[in-house]
Design a protein around this motif. Sequence first.
Motif, PDB file in Angstrom:
ATOM      1  N   ASP A 108       7.154  12.556  -0.248  1.00  0.00           N
ATOM      2  CA  ASP A 108       6.506  11.340  -0.934  1.00  0.00           C
ATOM      3  C   ASP A 108       5.015  11.432  -1.222  1.00  0.00           C
ATOM      4  N   HIS A 109       4.345  12.412  -0.842  1.00  0.00           N
ATOM      5  CA  HIS A 109       2.829  12.581  -1.038  1.00  0.00           C
ATOM      6  C   HIS A 109       2.683  13.390  -2.273  1.00  0.00           C
ATOM      7  N   PHE A 110       3.505  13.903  -2.839  1.00  0.00           N
ATOM      8  CA  PHE A 110       3.644  14.787  -3.856  1.00  0.00           C
ATOM      9  C   PHE A 110       2.728  14.534  -4.953  1.00  0.00           C
ATOM     10  N   VAL A 111       3.058  13.275  -5.369  1.00  0.00           N
ATOM     11  CA  VAL A 111       2.463  12.710  -6.699  1.00  0.00           C
ATOM     12  C   VAL A 111       0.936  12.746  -6.398  1.00  0.00           C
ATOM     13  N   THR A 112       0.529  12.003  -5.050  1.00  0.00           N
ATOM     14  CA  THR A 112      -0.798  11.729  -4.725  1.00  0.00           C
ATOM     15  C   THR A 112      -1.623  12.936  -4.730  1.00  0.00           C
ATOM     16  N   THR A 113      -1.028  14.062  -4.077  1.00  0.00           N
ATOM     17  CA  THR A 113      -1.703  15.351  -3.899  1.00  0.00           C
ATOM     18  C   THR A 113      -1.786  16.141  -5.285  1.00  0.00           C
ATOM     19  N   LEU A 114      -0.908  15.874  -6.093  1.00  0.00           N
ATOM     20  CA  LEU A 114      -0.887  16.433  -7.331  1.00  0.00           C
ATOM     21  C   LEU A 114      -2.187  15.941  -8.240  1.00  0.00           C
ATOM     22  N   ASP A 120      12.682  15.728 -13.179  1.00  0.00           N
ATOM     23  CA  ASP A 120      13.168  16.847 -13.625  1.00  0.00           C
ATOM     24  C   ASP A 120      12.705  18.116 -12.464  1.00  0.00           C
ATOM     25  N   LEU A 121      11.491  17.889 -11.808  1.00  0.00           N
ATOM     26  CA  LEU A 121      11.292  19.059 -10.740  1.00  0.00           C
ATOM     27  C   LEU A 121      12.182  19.067  -9.564  1.00  0.00           C
ATOM     28  N   GLU A 122      12.430  17.965  -8.939  1.00  0.00           N
ATOM     29  CA  GLU A 122      13.802  17.612  -8.218  1.00  0.00           C
ATOM     30  C   GLU A 122      14.792  18.222  -8.437  1.00  0.00           C
ATOM     31  N   TYR A 123      15.411  17.811  -9.678  1.00  0.00           N
ATOM     32  CA  TYR A 123      16.676  18.706 -10.358  1.00  0.00           C
ATOM     33  C   TYR A 123      16.761  19.964 -10.255  1.00  0.00           C
ATOM     34  N   ARG A 124      15.478  20.545 -10.955  1.00  0.00           N
ATOM     35  CA  ARG A 124      15.286  22.215 -10.590  1.00  0.00           C
ATOM     36  C   ARG A 124      15.371  22.754  -9.113  1.00  0.00           C
ATOM     37  N   LEU A 125      14.744  21.934  -8.385  1.00  0.00           N
ATOM     38  CA  LEU A 125      14.664  22.383  -7.114  1.00  0.00           C
ATOM     39  C   LEU A 125      15.914  22.305  -6.249  1.00  0.00           C
ATOM     40  N   GLY A 126      16.675  21.206  -6.664  1.00  0.00           N
ATOM     41  CA  GLY A 126      18.009  20.698  -5.980  1.00  0.00           C
ATOM     42  C   GLY A 126      17.658  20.031  -4.643  1.00  0.00           C
ATOM     43  N   CYS A 150       4.856  12.863 -20.858  1.00  0.00           N
ATOM     44  CA  CYS A 150       6.015  12.258 -20.236  1.00  0.00           C
ATOM     45  C   CYS A 150       5.596  11.307 -19.029  1.00  0.00           C
ATOM     46  N   LYS A 151       6.378  10.378 -18.819  1.00  0.00           N
ATOM     47  CA  LYS A 151       5.938   9.670 -17.741  1.00  0.00           C
ATOM     48  C   LYS A 151       5.971  10.532 -16.406  1.00  0.00           C
ATOM     49  N   MET A 152       5.279  10.232 -15.229  1.00  0.00           N
ATOM     50  CA  MET A 152       5.241  11.190 -14.182  1.00  0.00           C
ATOM     51  C   MET A 152       6.377  11.118 -13.484  1.00  0.00           C
ATOM     52  N   ALA A 153       7.012   9.905 -13.359  1.00  0.00           N
ATOM     53  CA  ALA A 153       8.111  10.037 -12.469  1.00  0.00           C
ATOM     54  C   ALA A 153       9.462  10.753 -13.166  1.00  0.00           C
ATOM     55  N   ASP A 154       9.506  10.711 -14.555  1.00  0.00           N
ATOM     56  CA  ASP A 154      10.356  11.561 -15.175  1.00  0.00           C
ATOM     57  C   ASP A 154      10.081  13.111 -14.841  1.00  0.00           C
ATOM     58  N   CYS A 155       8.795  13.453 -14.930  1.00  0.00           N
ATOM     59  CA  CYS A 155       8.355  14.724 -14.696  1.00  0.00           C
ATOM     60  C   CYS A 155       8.867  15.147 -13.181  1.00  0.00           C
ATOM     61  N   ILE A 156       8.647  14.277 -12.179  1.00  0.00           N
ATOM     62  CA  ILE A 156       9.005  14.558 -10.902  1.00  0.00           C
ATOM     63  C   ILE A 156      10.618  14.596 -10.815  1.00  0.00           C
ATOM     64  N   GLU A 209       6.321  26.656 -20.210  1.00  0.00           N
ATOM     65  CA  GLU A 209       7.567  25.716 -20.312  1.00  0.00           C
ATOM     66  C   GLU A 209       7.119  24.227 -19.807  1.00  0.00           C
ATOM     67  N   ALA A 210       6.182  24.215 -18.862  1.00  0.00           N
ATOM     68  CA  ALA A 210       5.865  22.972 -18.292  1.00  0.00           C
ATOM     69  C   ALA A 210       5.387  22.064 -19.316  1.00  0.00           C
ATOM     70  N   ILE A 211       4.496  22.763 -20.013  1.00  0.00           N
ATOM     71  CA  ILE A 211       3.795  21.993 -21.190  1.00  0.00           C
ATOM     72  C   ILE A 211       4.883  21.299 -22.455  1.00  0.00           C
ATOM     73  N   GLU A 212       5.814  22.365 -22.437  1.00  0.00           N
ATOM     74  CA  GLU A 212       6.610  22.025 -23.426  1.00  0.00           C
ATOM     75  C   GLU A 212       7.763  20.728 -22.951  1.00  0.00           C
ATOM     76  N   LEU A 213       8.013  20.964 -21.793  1.00  0.00           N
ATOM     77  CA  LEU A 213       8.709  19.861 -21.222  1.00  0.00           C
ATOM     78  C   LEU A 213       8.068  18.496 -20.759  1.00  0.00           C
ATOM     79  N   TYR A 214       6.766  18.473 -20.333  1.00  0.00           N
ATOM     80  CA  TYR A 214       6.419  17.321 -19.793  1.00  0.00           C
ATOM     81  C   TYR A 214       5.137  16.768 -20.408  1.00  0.00           C
ATOM     82  N   THR A 215       4.551  17.320 -21.545  1.00  0.00           N
ATOM     83  CA  THR A 215       3.332  16.922 -22.211  1.00  0.00           C
ATOM     84  C   THR A 215       3.820  15.492 -22.788  1.00  0.00           C
TER      85      THR A 215
END
Length: 217
Positions: free
Chosen positions: A67-73, A56-62, A48-54, A40-46
Amino acid sequence: MNIKAVIFDCDGTLVDSEVLANQVLVEYAREYGLNMPVNEAIELYTGCKMADCIADLEYRLGRKLPDHFVTTLRERTLKAFESRLKPVEGALNLIKNMRLPYFVASSGPRVKIENSLRITGLLPYFSSSQIFSSYEIGHWKPDPRIYLEVAREIKVEPSLCSVVEDSLPGIKAGIGAGMKTFAFGNASRLTEELSQAIAIGHLSELESLFTQGDAKF
Protein backbone atom coordinates in the motif's frame (compact mmCIF):
# COMPACT_ATOMS: atom_id res chain seq x y z
CA MET A 1 -8.89 30.68 -36.22
CA ASN A 2 -8.36 32.81 -33.13
CA ILE A 3 -6.88 31.40 -29.94
CA LYS A 4 -7.95 33.06 -26.69
CA ALA A 5 -6.23 30.79 -24.14
CA VAL A 6 -3.37 28.29 -24.00
CA ILE A 7 -3.30 25.18 -21.81
CA PHE A 8 0.06 23.51 -21.16
CA ASP A 9 0.71 20.03 -19.90
CA CYS A 10 3.34 19.97 -17.14
CA ASP A 11 5.53 16.84 -17.16
CA GLY A 12 7.57 16.61 -20.34
CA THR A 13 6.14 19.85 -21.70
CA LEU A 14 7.13 22.54 -19.18
CA VAL A 15 9.39 20.49 -16.91
CA ASP A 16 11.88 17.88 -18.13
CA SER A 17 10.65 15.18 -15.78
CA GLU A 18 9.72 12.10 -17.79
CA VAL A 19 13.13 10.42 -17.94
CA LEU A 20 13.95 11.32 -14.35
CA ALA A 21 10.59 10.16 -12.97
CA ASN A 22 10.76 6.87 -14.84
CA GLN A 23 14.32 6.28 -13.67
CA VAL A 24 13.07 6.54 -10.09
CA LEU A 25 10.15 4.24 -10.90
CA VAL A 26 12.21 1.43 -12.45
CA GLU A 27 14.82 1.63 -9.71
CA TYR A 28 12.15 1.27 -7.04
CA ALA A 29 10.30 -1.49 -8.94
CA ARG A 30 13.59 -3.40 -9.18
CA GLU A 31 13.55 -3.72 -5.39
CA TYR A 32 10.42 -5.85 -5.81
CA GLY A 33 11.98 -8.03 -8.50
CA LEU A 34 10.86 -6.29 -11.68
CA ASN A 35 13.59 -5.41 -14.16
CA MET A 36 12.38 -2.93 -16.76
CA PRO A 37 14.48 -0.69 -19.01
CA VAL A 38 13.88 3.03 -18.49
CA ASN A 39 13.02 3.56 -22.16
CA GLU A 40 10.29 0.92 -21.92
CA ALA A 41 8.82 2.59 -18.83
CA ILE A 42 8.85 5.95 -20.61
CA GLU A 43 7.00 4.48 -23.58
CA LEU A 44 4.44 2.71 -21.39
CA TYR A 45 3.77 5.21 -18.64
CA THR A 46 4.33 8.74 -19.97
CA GLY A 47 1.14 10.71 -19.50
CA CYS A 48 -0.68 7.83 -17.81
CA LYS A 49 -2.71 7.77 -14.62
CA MET A 50 -0.66 6.53 -11.65
CA ALA A 51 -3.23 3.84 -10.83
CA ASP A 52 -2.90 2.44 -14.34
CA CYS A 53 0.91 2.40 -14.04
CA ILE A 54 0.70 0.50 -10.75
CA ALA A 55 -1.80 -1.97 -12.21
CA ASP A 56 0.60 -2.70 -15.07
CA LEU A 57 3.56 -3.15 -12.69
CA GLU A 58 1.51 -5.56 -10.59
CA TYR A 59 0.48 -7.50 -13.69
CA ARG A 60 4.12 -7.87 -14.70
CA LEU A 61 5.13 -8.88 -11.19
CA GLY A 62 2.20 -11.24 -10.77
CA ARG A 63 1.38 -9.86 -7.32
CA LYS A 64 0.16 -6.76 -5.52
CA LEU A 65 2.56 -4.04 -4.50
CA PRO A 66 2.40 -2.80 -0.89
CA ASP A 67 0.00 0.00 0.00
CA HIS A 68 2.90 2.37 0.66
CA PHE A 69 4.42 1.91 -2.80
CA VAL A 70 2.89 5.05 -4.36
CA THR A 71 3.63 7.21 -1.30
CA THR A 72 7.25 6.07 -1.22
CA LEU A 73 7.56 6.47 -4.98
CA ARG A 74 6.32 10.07 -4.78
CA GLU A 75 8.76 10.80 -1.94
CA ARG A 76 11.68 9.39 -3.91
CA THR A 77 10.61 11.20 -7.05
CA LEU A 78 10.38 14.55 -5.23
CA LYS A 79 13.86 13.99 -3.76
CA ALA A 80 15.25 13.35 -7.25
CA PHE A 81 13.39 16.36 -8.62
CA GLU A 82 14.72 18.67 -5.90
CA SER A 83 18.29 18.05 -7.03
CA ARG A 84 17.99 17.31 -10.74
CA LEU A 85 14.74 18.59 -12.29
CA LYS A 86 15.11 21.28 -14.96
CA PRO A 87 12.60 23.20 -17.07
CA VAL A 88 12.18 22.01 -20.63
CA GLU A 89 14.43 24.07 -22.88
CA GLY A 90 12.56 27.21 -23.93
CA ALA A 91 9.76 26.81 -21.34
CA LEU A 92 10.79 29.59 -19.01
CA ASN A 93 11.27 32.12 -21.81
CA LEU A 94 7.94 31.19 -23.38
CA ILE A 95 5.97 31.47 -20.13
CA LYS A 96 7.66 34.74 -19.12
CA ASN A 97 6.62 36.32 -22.40
CA MET A 98 3.09 34.94 -22.79
CA ARG A 99 0.53 37.53 -23.86
CA LEU A 100 -2.41 35.14 -24.01
CA PRO A 101 -4.08 33.78 -20.87
CA TYR A 102 -2.33 30.49 -20.03
CA PHE A 103 -2.88 27.56 -17.72
CA VAL A 104 -1.38 24.18 -16.84
CA ALA A 105 -3.45 20.98 -16.76
CA SER A 106 -1.77 17.80 -15.58
CA SER A 107 -2.72 14.23 -14.70
CA GLY A 108 -0.58 14.55 -11.56
CA PRO A 109 -1.70 15.74 -8.11
CA ARG A 110 -1.66 19.50 -7.50
CA VAL A 111 1.20 19.24 -4.99
CA LYS A 112 3.35 17.47 -7.59
CA ILE A 113 2.55 20.09 -10.23
CA GLU A 114 3.36 22.93 -7.86
CA ASN A 115 6.59 21.29 -6.68
CA SER A 116 7.74 20.73 -10.26
CA LEU A 117 6.97 24.33 -11.23
CA ARG A 118 8.64 25.62 -8.04
CA ILE A 119 11.85 23.63 -8.51
CA THR A 120 12.20 24.75 -12.13
CA GLY A 121 11.50 28.43 -11.42
CA LEU A 122 8.15 28.45 -13.23
CA LEU A 123 5.78 28.66 -10.27
CA PRO A 124 5.99 32.48 -9.87
CA TYR A 125 4.34 32.75 -13.28
CA PHE A 126 1.30 30.66 -12.26
CA SER A 127 -1.40 31.54 -9.77
CA SER A 128 -3.35 28.78 -8.04
CA SER A 129 -6.30 29.41 -10.35
CA GLN A 130 -4.10 28.71 -13.38
CA ILE A 131 -3.29 25.16 -12.24
CA PHE A 132 -5.62 22.21 -12.90
CA SER A 133 -5.14 18.62 -11.73
CA SER A 134 -6.93 15.48 -12.88
CA TYR A 135 -7.08 14.41 -9.23
CA GLU A 136 -9.38 17.35 -8.51
CA ILE A 137 -11.58 16.72 -11.54
CA GLY A 138 -11.72 12.93 -11.36
CA HIS A 139 -10.82 12.32 -15.00
CA TRP A 140 -7.44 11.53 -16.50
CA LYS A 141 -6.02 11.93 -19.98
CA PRO A 142 -6.72 10.69 -22.64
CA ASP A 143 -10.18 11.61 -21.39
CA PRO A 144 -10.63 15.19 -22.69
CA ARG A 145 -12.66 16.32 -19.69
CA ILE A 146 -9.74 17.92 -17.87
CA TYR A 147 -9.26 20.28 -20.81
CA LEU A 148 -12.98 20.88 -21.14
CA GLU A 149 -13.09 21.72 -17.42
CA VAL A 150 -10.38 24.34 -17.91
CA ALA A 151 -12.36 25.89 -20.76
CA ARG A 152 -15.52 25.89 -18.62
CA GLU A 153 -13.75 27.50 -15.67
CA ILE A 154 -12.17 30.26 -17.73
CA LYS A 155 -15.33 30.76 -19.82
CA VAL A 156 -13.63 30.29 -23.19
CA GLU A 157 -15.07 28.06 -25.91
CA PRO A 158 -12.94 24.89 -26.37
CA SER A 159 -12.49 25.72 -30.06
CA LEU A 160 -10.78 28.95 -28.99
CA CYS A 161 -8.31 27.15 -26.70
CA SER A 162 -4.95 25.68 -27.62
CA VAL A 163 -3.24 22.72 -25.94
CA VAL A 164 0.51 22.03 -25.77
CA GLU A 165 1.25 18.39 -24.95
CA ASP A 166 4.10 15.90 -25.18
CA SER A 167 2.42 12.59 -24.29
CA LEU A 168 0.15 10.53 -26.53
CA PRO A 169 -2.67 10.42 -23.92
CA GLY A 170 -2.42 14.21 -23.60
CA ILE A 171 -2.42 14.78 -27.35
CA LYS A 172 -5.51 12.56 -27.64
CA ALA A 173 -7.18 14.54 -24.84
CA GLY A 174 -6.49 17.86 -26.55
CA ILE A 175 -7.86 16.67 -29.87
CA GLY A 176 -10.84 15.07 -28.14
CA ALA A 177 -11.64 18.38 -26.46
CA GLY A 178 -11.82 20.05 -29.86
CA MET A 179 -8.84 22.27 -29.13
CA LYS A 180 -5.97 23.27 -31.41
CA THR A 181 -3.34 20.81 -30.19
CA PHE A 182 0.41 21.17 -30.49
CA ALA A 183 2.30 17.89 -30.13
CA PHE A 184 5.71 18.56 -28.62
CA GLY A 185 8.32 15.94 -29.49
CA ASN A 186 8.87 13.29 -32.13
CA ALA A 187 6.47 13.89 -35.02
CA SER A 188 6.64 10.22 -36.09
CA ARG A 189 4.31 9.38 -33.16
CA LEU A 190 1.44 11.20 -34.82
CA THR A 191 -0.52 8.39 -36.40
CA GLU A 192 -3.69 8.94 -38.43
CA GLU A 193 -5.67 9.16 -35.18
CA LEU A 194 -3.49 12.09 -34.09
CA SER A 195 -3.02 13.73 -37.48
CA GLN A 196 -4.96 16.82 -36.41
CA ALA A 197 -2.18 17.75 -34.00
CA ILE A 198 0.54 20.18 -35.08
CA ALA A 199 4.01 18.78 -34.45
CA ILE A 200 6.62 21.04 -32.88
CA GLY A 201 10.19 20.13 -32.01
CA HIS A 202 10.98 23.04 -29.69
CA LEU A 203 8.88 25.34 -27.53
CA SER A 204 10.46 28.37 -29.19
CA GLU A 205 8.33 27.57 -32.23
CA LEU A 206 5.32 28.82 -30.23
CA GLU A 207 6.78 32.18 -29.27
CA SER A 208 5.58 34.01 -32.36
CA LEU A 209 2.06 32.64 -31.78
CA PHE A 210 1.55 33.01 -28.04
CA THR A 211 3.57 36.07 -27.09
CA GLN A 212 1.64 38.67 -29.03
CA GLY A 213 -2.06 39.07 -28.25
CA ASP A 214 -4.63 36.85 -29.98
CA ALA A 215 -3.07 33.98 -31.89
CA LYS A 216 -4.39 33.40 -35.41
CA PHE A 217 -4.04 30.24 -37.49
